[in-house]
Design a protein around this motif. Structure first.
Motif, short mmCIF file in Angstrom:
data_model
loop_
_atom_site.label_atom_id
_atom_site.label_comp_id
_atom_site.label_asym_id
_atom_site.label_seq_id
_atom_site.Cartn_x
_atom_site.Cartn_y
_atom_site.Cartn_z
N SER A 24 0.85 -1.19 0.00
CA SER A 24 0.00 0.00 0.00
C SER A 24 0.88 1.24 0.00
CB SER A 24 -0.92 0.02 1.22
OG SER A 24 -0.15 0.16 2.40
N ASP A 25 0.31 2.33 -0.47
CA ASP A 25 1.04 3.60 -0.54
C ASP A 25 1.14 4.21 0.85
OD1 ASP A 25 2.41 5.52 -1.91
OD2 ASP A 25 0.88 5.75 -3.44
N ASN A 26 2.07 5.14 1.03
CA ASN A 26 2.19 5.83 2.31
C ASN A 26 0.95 6.66 2.58
OD1 ASN A 26 4.79 4.84 2.46
ND2 ASN A 26 5.71 6.68 1.59
N LYS A 27 0.66 6.88 3.86
CA LYS A 27 -0.49 7.70 4.23
C LYS A 27 -0.29 9.12 3.72
CE LYS A 27 -3.64 5.73 7.03
NZ LYS A 27 -4.64 5.15 6.18
N GLY A 28 -1.27 9.66 3.02
CA GLY A 28 -1.20 11.03 2.52
C GLY A 28 -0.47 11.16 1.19
N ALA A 29 0.01 10.06 0.62
CA ALA A 29 0.74 10.13 -0.64
C ALA A 29 -0.20 10.39 -1.81
CB ALA A 29 1.51 8.84 -0.89
N ARG A 30 -1.39 9.84 -1.74
CA ARG A 30 -2.37 10.06 -2.79
C ARG A 30 -3.54 10.85 -2.24
NH1 ARG A 30 -2.18 6.56 -7.27
NH2 ARG A 30 -0.37 5.19 -7.20
N LYS A 31 -3.85 11.96 -2.90
CA LYS A 31 -4.90 12.85 -2.43
C LYS A 31 -5.98 12.94 -3.49
CE LYS A 31 -5.11 17.35 -0.16
NZ LYS A 31 -4.45 18.62 0.01
N ASN A 32 -7.23 12.79 -3.11
CA ASN A 32 -8.33 12.89 -4.07
C ASN A 32 -8.47 14.33 -4.54
OD1 ASN A 32 -8.90 10.20 -3.75
ND2 ASN A 32 -10.49 10.54 -2.21
N ARG A 33 -8.76 14.50 -5.85
CA ARG A 33 -8.94 15.84 -6.37
C ARG A 33 -10.26 16.40 -5.86
NH1 ARG A 33 -12.38 16.75 -10.60
NH2 ARG A 33 -13.25 14.92 -11.64
N ILE A 34 -10.32 17.73 -5.76
CA ILE A 34 -11.53 18.39 -5.28
C ILE A 34 -12.55 18.43 -6.40
CG2 ILE A 34 -12.48 20.55 -4.43
CD1 ILE A 34 -9.71 21.07 -3.17
#
Length: 157
Positions: A7-17
């Protein structure tokens, strides 16, 4: 560890607004554009260089120079690049080397208006070159190695 445990690091992928999806989203109604006015509308691009009716800076400055629309463009090749191609076995030092041979060997991608030979690098092989232009240093390097440079009129000159 298995592939399904990666899994990716926490906060590495952010959903677009997702803008304009209701007032509950926090970016609804005006969609973050504020209220009214030219900037809130879509399709506004030239507003940054607009100076309130004053003559813009880019129009106040004088025009300089000239770019010839049909000037000849040359592919620049250094003598060191030719030596690398000979060492790799892509160029045959015994044959005459012209634009077609350089394209076939992958030294240049396309011929354009011809080849301009430059003198960066070292040349050990004796090469017989046919080019559109050659710098004084490049000619000296080729002749020092025992080769020759023939300057031919390029197309578009």
């Amino acid at each position: 560890m298995k592939l399904n445990q990666l899994s990716d690091n926490k906060g590495a992928r952010k959903n677009r607004i997702r803008v304009g999806r209701g007032i509950g989203s926090g970016k609804g109604k005006t969609g973050g554009r504020g209220v009214k006015g030219q900037k809130s509308r879509s399709g506004v691009s030239g507003i940054r260089q607009y100076e309130g009716g004053q003559m813009p800076l880019y129009m106040r400055l004088p025009k300089r120079g000239f770019n010839k629309p049909n000037r000849a463009q040359f592919v620049e090749v250094n003598v060191g690049r030719l030596q690398a191609a000979v060492d790799a076995g892509k160029l045959d030092a015994g044959k005459k080397i012209d634009v077609e041979a350089l394209v076939e060997a992958g030294v240049v991608r396309r011929a354009k208006g011809g080849v301009r030979l430059l003198g960066v690098g070292e040349l050990k092989s004796k090469l017989d070159l046919v080019v559109a232009h050659a710098s004084a240093g490049a000619k000296a390097a080729v002749e020092k190695a025992g080769g020759s440079v023939t300057v031919e009129q390029a197309k578009g000159e």
